[in-house]
Design a protein around this motif. Structure first.
Motif, PDB file in Angstrom:
ATOM      1  N   ASN A 152      43.339  67.373  88.181  1.00 19.91           N
ATOM      2  CA  ASN A 152      44.570  67.265  87.345  1.00 19.91           C
ATOM      3  C   ASN A 152      45.645  68.035  88.033  1.00 19.91           C
ATOM      4  OD1 ASN A 152      45.998  66.159  85.040  1.00 19.91           O
ATOM      5  ND2 ASN A 152      46.231  68.280  84.520  1.00 19.91           N
ATOM      6  N   ARG A 155      46.935  66.262  91.330  1.00 19.78           N
ATOM      7  CA  ARG A 155      47.235  64.835  91.149  1.00 19.78           C
ATOM      8  C   ARG A 155      48.336  64.913  90.250  1.00 19.78           C
ATOM      9  NH1 ARG A 155      49.052  60.935  91.404  1.00 19.78           N
ATOM     10  NH2 ARG A 155      48.296  58.742  91.242  1.00 19.78           N
ATOM     11  N   ASN A 156      48.356  65.779  88.966  1.00 18.57           N
ATOM     12  CA  ASN A 156      49.369  65.477  87.964  1.00 18.57           C
ATOM     13  C   ASN A 156      50.210  66.540  87.445  1.00 18.57           C
ATOM     14  OD1 ASN A 156      48.171  62.907  87.456  1.00 18.57           O
ATOM     15  ND2 ASN A 156      46.755  63.667  86.369  1.00 18.57           N
ATOM     16  N   ARG A 157      49.583  67.752  87.356  1.00 16.01           N
ATOM     17  CA  ARG A 157      50.537  68.826  86.914  1.00 16.01           C
ATOM     18  C   ARG A 157      50.006  70.108  87.637  1.00 16.01           C
ATOM     19  NH1 ARG A 157      51.175  70.490  80.703  1.00 16.01           N
ATOM     20  NH2 ARG A 157      49.059  71.074  81.084  1.00 16.01           N
ATOM     21  N   PRO A 190      49.931  60.873  96.812  1.00 19.26           N
ATOM     22  CA  PRO A 190      48.589  61.551  95.912  1.00 19.26           C
ATOM     23  C   PRO A 190      47.741  62.247  96.652  1.00 19.26           C
ATOM     24  CG  PRO A 190      48.900  59.073  95.594  1.00 19.26           C
ATOM     25  CD  PRO A 190      49.624  59.526  96.738  1.00 19.26           C
ATOM     26  N   GLN A 221      53.918  66.513  91.982  1.00 19.89           N
ATOM     27  CA  GLN A 221      54.902  65.969  93.040  1.00 19.89           C
ATOM     28  C   GLN A 221      55.958  67.020  93.072  1.00 19.89           C
ATOM     29  OE1 GLN A 221      58.296  64.923  91.924  1.00 19.89           O
ATOM     30  NE2 GLN A 221      58.703  64.314  94.221  1.00 19.89           N
ATOM     31  N   SER A 278      55.548  69.518  87.867  1.00 20.17           N
ATOM     32  CA  SER A 278      54.445  68.588  88.207  1.00 20.17           C
ATOM     33  C   SER A 278      53.793  68.687  89.523  1.00 20.17           C
ATOM     34  CB  SER A 278      55.338  67.332  87.880  1.00 20.17           C
ATOM     35  OG  SER A 278      56.162  67.230  89.071  1.00 20.17           O
TER      36      SER A 278
END
Length: 421
Positions: A103, A106-108, A81, A116, A114
């Motif tokens: 965000n 961390r997410n998108r 993360p 990741q 995404s």
């Protein structure tokens, strides 16, 4: 304003730019003097006496050691993360969940990627090509990150400001120049400080050796690991008879038929070649090739599943070694680029982004419990902070920094509360 506006309408058409020359695009490399290797491992040479093995960013991933090294770093960066924090006046830091970048990181990262997937892909680009690029789509507080293929970007140096200029070739063959603050540039180790050098091109000979060894092993075991030999025949046979005998022999025992019975004319015989000491050292050569690739990407050999020196006792130390010497430089590159390109200048003293890498060095439950007990007793962590690291909810009173080993309980003893003194 969406991302399509950046690609549909040219902001600055390139007419003529005079700048320092950029590095050329990677080109396939071939071996021109591999006769020694053919003699060493018994590989078959073409008519011109050279082994032709193409090494570039795409073919290098066909080498299992290269793919494992690249994925070990890229997947680790992708799964960790990347958290946005806000600094407090007392030196503390809290998660800045209200910041727009929280965000994104961390997410998108965008409507397509995404966080990741974006981090993993950009790190993979940097490991293969030396550079990972993304377009920063910014509109007020809104931020998106869109990956750009490394082969579509040319980095040049502005002769006046000495700042890098990013010339991006779009799908319709337009070329648009972007300023440094518009491009997220994850740069690997560099020779000139302008653009990262491709590890694949710098270590092409080590990769080529590994690919040749794989090809040799494949050809060897396709023939059931049976070496060739010599058929002795009557010297009186004519050329057409020799050719017919050779074709008959290949038809009988060639390829996967080497277990069949071959019939030869009277006076003929077959003498097989025996495996030499060099053949017996084939596995050692392959281990050496894996070690060379581990050096190329600065990855410990155990991450390439070379566990010759690994034991149950030192597996934890190996994980810490991977984090410190292999992964940490890439995490620092990410954090520094985020600080320079994504945070506004007036935010950099207050906000920052940092990877959470604790999961890579997590101990077993008994060791963690002992470590938390010592940290809580020495007032380094509060009980709730220790619970947060284990993804457990806080409890009332758990934010106090007390030593449970020296602090007496204030809760009355219910069993003796009603007894007279």
């Amino acid at each position: 304003m969406g991302i399509l506006d950046f690609w549909r309408f040219p902001r600055q058409q390139v007419t003529e730019i005079k700048a320092a020359p950029s590095l050329p695009a990677p080109t396939p490399a071939t071996s021109t003097d591999a006769a020694w290797l053919s003699q060493l491992i018994g590989a078959t040479l073409p008519d011109n006496g050279t082994l032709q093995v193409t090494v570039n960013e795409a073919t290098a991933m066909n080498c299992t050691a290269v793919r494992c090294a690249v994925q070990s770093i890229a997947e680790a960066v992708g799964q960790l993360p990347l958290i946005t924090y806000k600094r407090g006046k007392d030196g503390s830091k809290d998660r800045a969940t209200e910041h727009p970048l929280f965000n994104v990181l961390r997410n998108r990262s965008s409507d397509v990627y995404s966080a990741q997937n974006f981090k993993e892909q950009l790190t993979r680009d940097a490991l293969l090509y030396g550079n990972g690029f993304a377009l920063i789509n910014r509109s007020g507080d809104f931020v998106e990150l869109w990956r750009i293929p490394p082969t579509a970007v040319t980095v040049e140096l502005d002769e006046i400001t000495y700042a890098p200029l990013y010339k991006v070739r779009h799908g319709d063959n337009r070329e648009v120049i972007y300023q440094p603050h518009e491009i997220f540039h994850l740069m690997g180790p560099s020779l000139d400080g302008l653009i990262g050098a491709s590890p694949i091109q710098q270590g092409k000979h080590a990769i080529e050796l590994a690919l040749i060894l794989e090809e040799h092993g494949l050809a060897l075991f396709r023939n059931r690991a049976a070496p060739s030999g010599v058929v002795t025949v009557d010297p009186g046979l004519k050329a057409d008879q020799l050719k017919a005998l050779k074709e008959a022999w290949k038809a009988a025992v060639g390829g996967r038929k080497n277990g069949d019975i071959a019939m030869v004319p009277g006076g003929s015989g077959f003498t097989p070649f025996n495996f030499t000491s060099t053949d017996a050292q084939y596995l050692e050569l392959r281990r050496f090739a894996v070690t060379e690739i581990a050096r190329l990407f600065r990855v410990p050999p155990h991450m390439l599943f070379d566990l010759e020196r690994g034991t149950w006792a030192n597996v934890g130390e190996m994980g810490a070694e991977f984090l410190t010497y292999s992964l940490r430089p890439w995490l620092a590159r990410w954090e520094n680029e985020v600080a320079m390109k994504l945070f506004r200048e007036d935010e950099r003293d207050t906000y920052f982004a940092e990877f959470l890498s604790d999961d890579l060095t997590r101990m077993d439950i008994a060791a963690r419990a002992d470590a938390y007990s010592k940290l809580i007793s020495s007032r380094v962590l509060s009980p709730n902070e220790a619970r947060a690291k284990e993804n457990l909810p806080p409890y009332e009173g758990g934010d106090e920094f007390i030593n449970p080993n020296t602090t007496s309980s204030t809760i009355p003893d219910q069993n003796n509360a009603d007894k007279p003194a």
